[in-house]
Design a protein around this motif. Sequence first.
Motif, PDB file in Angstrom:
ATOM      1  N   PHE A   1       0.795  -1.251   0.113  1.00  0.00           N
ATOM      2  CA  PHE A   1      -0.176  -0.010   0.131  1.00  0.00           C
ATOM      3  C   PHE A   1       0.916   1.213   0.039  1.00  0.00           C
ATOM      4  O   PHE A   1       0.465   2.279  -0.617  1.00  0.00           O
ATOM      5  CB  PHE A   1      -1.025   0.002   1.187  1.00  0.00           C
ATOM      6  N   GLU A   2       1.924   1.316   0.850  1.00  0.00           N
ATOM      7  CA  GLU A   2       2.771   2.482   0.922  1.00  0.00           C
ATOM      8  C   GLU A   2       3.390   2.841  -0.345  1.00  0.00           C
ATOM      9  O   GLU A   2       3.514   3.922  -0.877  1.00  0.00           O
ATOM     10  CB  GLU A   2       4.135   2.191   1.610  1.00  0.00           C
ATOM     11  N   MET A   3       3.707   1.704  -1.346  1.00  0.00           N
ATOM     12  CA  MET A   3       4.294   1.811  -2.665  1.00  0.00           C
ATOM     13  C   MET A   3       3.134   2.556  -3.610  1.00  0.00           C
ATOM     14  O   MET A   3       3.404   3.505  -4.347  1.00  0.00           O
ATOM     15  CB  MET A   3       4.849   0.576  -3.181  1.00  0.00           C
ATOM     16  N   ALA A   4       1.922   2.089  -3.525  1.00  0.00           N
ATOM     17  CA  ALA A   4       0.898   2.515  -4.072  1.00  0.00           C
ATOM     18  C   ALA A   4       0.637   4.224  -4.020  1.00  0.00           C
ATOM     19  O   ALA A   4       0.360   4.827  -4.803  1.00  0.00           O
ATOM     20  CB  ALA A   4      -0.360   1.834  -4.351  1.00  0.00           C
ATOM     21  N   GLY A   5       0.505   4.364  -2.568  1.00  0.00           N
ATOM     22  CA  GLY A   5       0.415   5.618  -2.040  1.00  0.00           C
ATOM     23  C   GLY A   5       1.445   6.757  -2.738  1.00  0.00           C
ATOM     24  O   GLY A   5       1.334   7.837  -3.219  1.00  0.00           O
ATOM     25  N   ALA A   6       2.916   6.322  -2.651  1.00  0.00           N
ATOM     26  CA  ALA A   6       3.755   6.941  -2.971  1.00  0.00           C
ATOM     27  C   ALA A   6       3.963   7.277  -4.406  1.00  0.00           C
ATOM     28  O   ALA A   6       4.297   8.383  -4.814  1.00  0.00           O
ATOM     29  CB  ALA A   6       5.281   6.339  -2.526  1.00  0.00           C
ATOM     30  N   ALA A   7       3.495   6.380  -5.080  1.00  0.00           N
ATOM     31  CA  ALA A   7       3.411   6.540  -6.642  1.00  0.00           C
ATOM     32  C   ALA A   7       2.500   7.630  -7.136  1.00  0.00           C
ATOM     33  O   ALA A   7       2.730   8.431  -7.951  1.00  0.00           O
ATOM     34  CB  ALA A   7       2.947   5.005  -7.320  1.00  0.00           C
ATOM     35  N   ARG A   8       1.134   7.457  -6.571  1.00  0.00           N
ATOM     36  CA  ARG A   8       0.229   8.360  -6.702  1.00  0.00           C
ATOM     37  C   ARG A   8       0.861   9.783  -6.241  1.00  0.00           C
ATOM     38  O   ARG A   8       0.573  10.828  -7.184  1.00  0.00           O
ATOM     39  CB  ARG A   8      -1.094   8.227  -5.926  1.00  0.00           C
ATOM     40  N   ASP A   9       1.249   9.990  -5.338  1.00  0.00           N
ATOM     41  CA  ASP A   9       2.031  11.469  -4.809  1.00  0.00           C
ATOM     42  C   ASP A   9       3.002  12.023  -5.673  1.00  0.00           C
ATOM     43  O   ASP A   9       2.889  12.952  -6.359  1.00  0.00           O
ATOM     44  CB  ASP A   9       2.451  11.232  -3.384  1.00  0.00           C
ATOM     45  N   GLN A  10       4.051  11.003  -6.019  1.00  0.00           N
ATOM     46  CA  GLN A  10       5.000  11.458  -7.046  1.00  0.00           C
ATOM     47  C   GLN A  10       4.707  11.788  -8.127  1.00  0.00           C
ATOM     48  O   GLN A  10       5.061  12.437  -8.896  1.00  0.00           O
ATOM     49  CB  GLN A  10       6.147  10.560  -6.701  1.00  0.00           C
ATOM     50  N   PHE A  11       3.840  10.869  -8.787  1.00  0.00           N
ATOM     51  CA  PHE A  11       3.510  10.780 -10.309  1.00  0.00           C
ATOM     52  C   PHE A  11       2.640  11.851 -10.586  1.00  0.00           C
ATOM     53  O   PHE A  11       2.731  12.535 -11.653  1.00  0.00           O
ATOM     54  CB  PHE A  11       3.210   9.578 -10.906  1.00  0.00           C
ATOM     55  N   VAL A  12       1.675  12.298  -9.637  1.00  0.00           N
ATOM     56  CA  VAL A  12       0.710  13.255  -9.778  1.00  0.00           C
ATOM     57  C   VAL A  12       1.532  14.654  -9.699  1.00  0.00           C
ATOM     58  O   VAL A  12       1.515  15.618 -10.522  1.00  0.00           O
ATOM     59  CB  VAL A  12      -0.415  13.249  -8.916  1.00  0.00           C
ATOM     60  N   ASP A  13       2.273  14.753  -8.769  1.00  0.00           N
ATOM     61  CA  ASP A  13       3.094  15.823  -8.528  1.00  0.00           C
ATOM     62  C   ASP A  13       4.143  16.272  -9.108  1.00  0.00           C
ATOM     63  O   ASP A  13       4.231  17.578  -9.951  1.00  0.00           O
ATOM     64  CB  ASP A  13       3.587  15.905  -7.079  1.00  0.00           C
ATOM     65  N   ARG A  14       4.724  15.345  -9.628  1.00  0.00           N
ATOM     66  CA  ARG A  14       6.332  15.562 -10.447  1.00  0.00           C
ATOM     67  C   ARG A  14       6.045  15.218 -12.012  1.00  0.00           C
ATOM     68  O   ARG A  14       6.937  15.579 -12.882  1.00  0.00           O
ATOM     69  CB  ARG A  14       7.331  14.995  -9.689  1.00  0.00           C
ATOM     70  N   LYS A  15       5.080  14.273 -12.285  1.00  0.00           N
ATOM     71  CA  LYS A  15       5.101  13.754 -13.771  1.00  0.00           C
ATOM     72  C   LYS A  15       3.908  13.836 -14.341  1.00  0.00           C
ATOM     73  O   LYS A  15       3.711  13.207 -15.141  1.00  0.00           O
ATOM     74  CB  LYS A  15       5.594  12.220 -13.743  1.00  0.00           C
ATOM     75  N   GLN A  16       3.068  14.756 -14.075  1.00  0.00           N
ATOM     76  CA  GLN A  16       1.807  15.198 -14.653  1.00  0.00           C
ATOM     77  C   GLN A  16       0.962  14.058 -14.700  1.00  0.00           C
ATOM     78  O   GLN A  16      -0.294  14.182 -15.727  1.00  0.00           O
ATOM     79  CB  GLN A  16       2.110  15.860 -15.914  1.00  0.00           C
ATOM     80  N   ALA A  17       0.959  12.891 -14.031  1.00  0.00           N
ATOM     81  CA  ALA A  17       0.036  11.800 -14.205  1.00  0.00           C
ATOM     82  C   ALA A  17      -1.386  12.293 -13.743  1.00  0.00           C
ATOM     83  O   ALA A  17      -1.560  13.065 -13.155  1.00  0.00           O
ATOM     84  CB  ALA A  17       0.277  10.658 -13.038  1.00  0.00           C
ATOM     85  N   GLN A  18      -2.420  11.730 -14.428  1.00  0.00           N
ATOM     86  CA  GLN A  18      -3.901  11.986 -14.070  1.00  0.00           C
ATOM     87  C   GLN A  18      -4.214  11.337 -12.816  1.00  0.00           C
ATOM     88  O   GLN A  18      -4.161   9.918 -13.093  1.00  0.00           O
ATOM     89  CB  GLN A  18      -4.535  11.947 -15.364  1.00  0.00           C
ATOM     90  N   ARG A  19      -4.556  11.714 -11.872  1.00  0.00           N
ATOM     91  CA  ARG A  19      -5.020  11.034 -10.664  1.00  0.00           C
ATOM     92  C   ARG A  19      -5.976  10.117 -11.076  1.00  0.00           C
ATOM     93  O   ARG A  19      -6.128   8.844 -10.558  1.00  0.00           O
ATOM     94  CB  ARG A  19      -5.312  11.809  -9.535  1.00  0.00           C
TER      95      ARG A  19
END
Length: 237
Positions: free
Chosen positions: A208-226
Amino acid sequence: MTIECKVKSIEPLASNTFRILLHPEAPVSFKAGQYLMVVMGEKDKRPFSIANSPCRHSGELELHIGAAEHNAYAIEVVEAMNQAYADDGSIQIDAPHGDAWLQEDQERSLLLIAGGTGFSYVRSILDHCISQNKTQPIYLYWGGKDSSQLYAMQELKQIAQQTKNVHFVPVIENEEQEWQGKRGNVLQAIEQDFESLADFDIYIAGRFEMAGAARDQFVDRKQAQRNRMFADAYAFI
């Protein structure tokens, strides 16, 4: 829906990791990326991703269960499977479950991310895409402590060689003398490799920690769509 299943086979994939084939007494309809619950008791149901794809499961359900010594939750399930197999008995499952299935409404590029036996989740999605001859770029990043945990590495390398739009990137954390691939954290490897993830549908399975970190990092720094990031963990965190 609760269904009785025969345990057709149990085989080791890696140290403390097992491939289990179940044969349900009634057909199970599911989508690529969904999971089932193994019924251990009236109020004890344990989730495991279905590793095969819905279009190529031939009536059987495949599980990849990591049962390391410290993981009683999974060890008890493997023991129950072994007992059912030895006794020619059955186990109960409740299926299907999960909202993080493959979204086929758009032909966006796909980024599949797995940690450890989270690979079973992305394997179902990858196999479905290949069987349906999907042509958009598909990147699969699989992270583990060491190369022995990446038990399907040769299979994936072969798929990537034979399928132009599939790209496989294994990542390990430990030092290994013969290792030629990426080292470190799988999310860091993705951050280094992509300028932007704005055009990707992203599917994640692991802690779960990995999934949460991925969402935070990729949305904030890589323009991923939440709203185009998918993981079973997101129903809980």
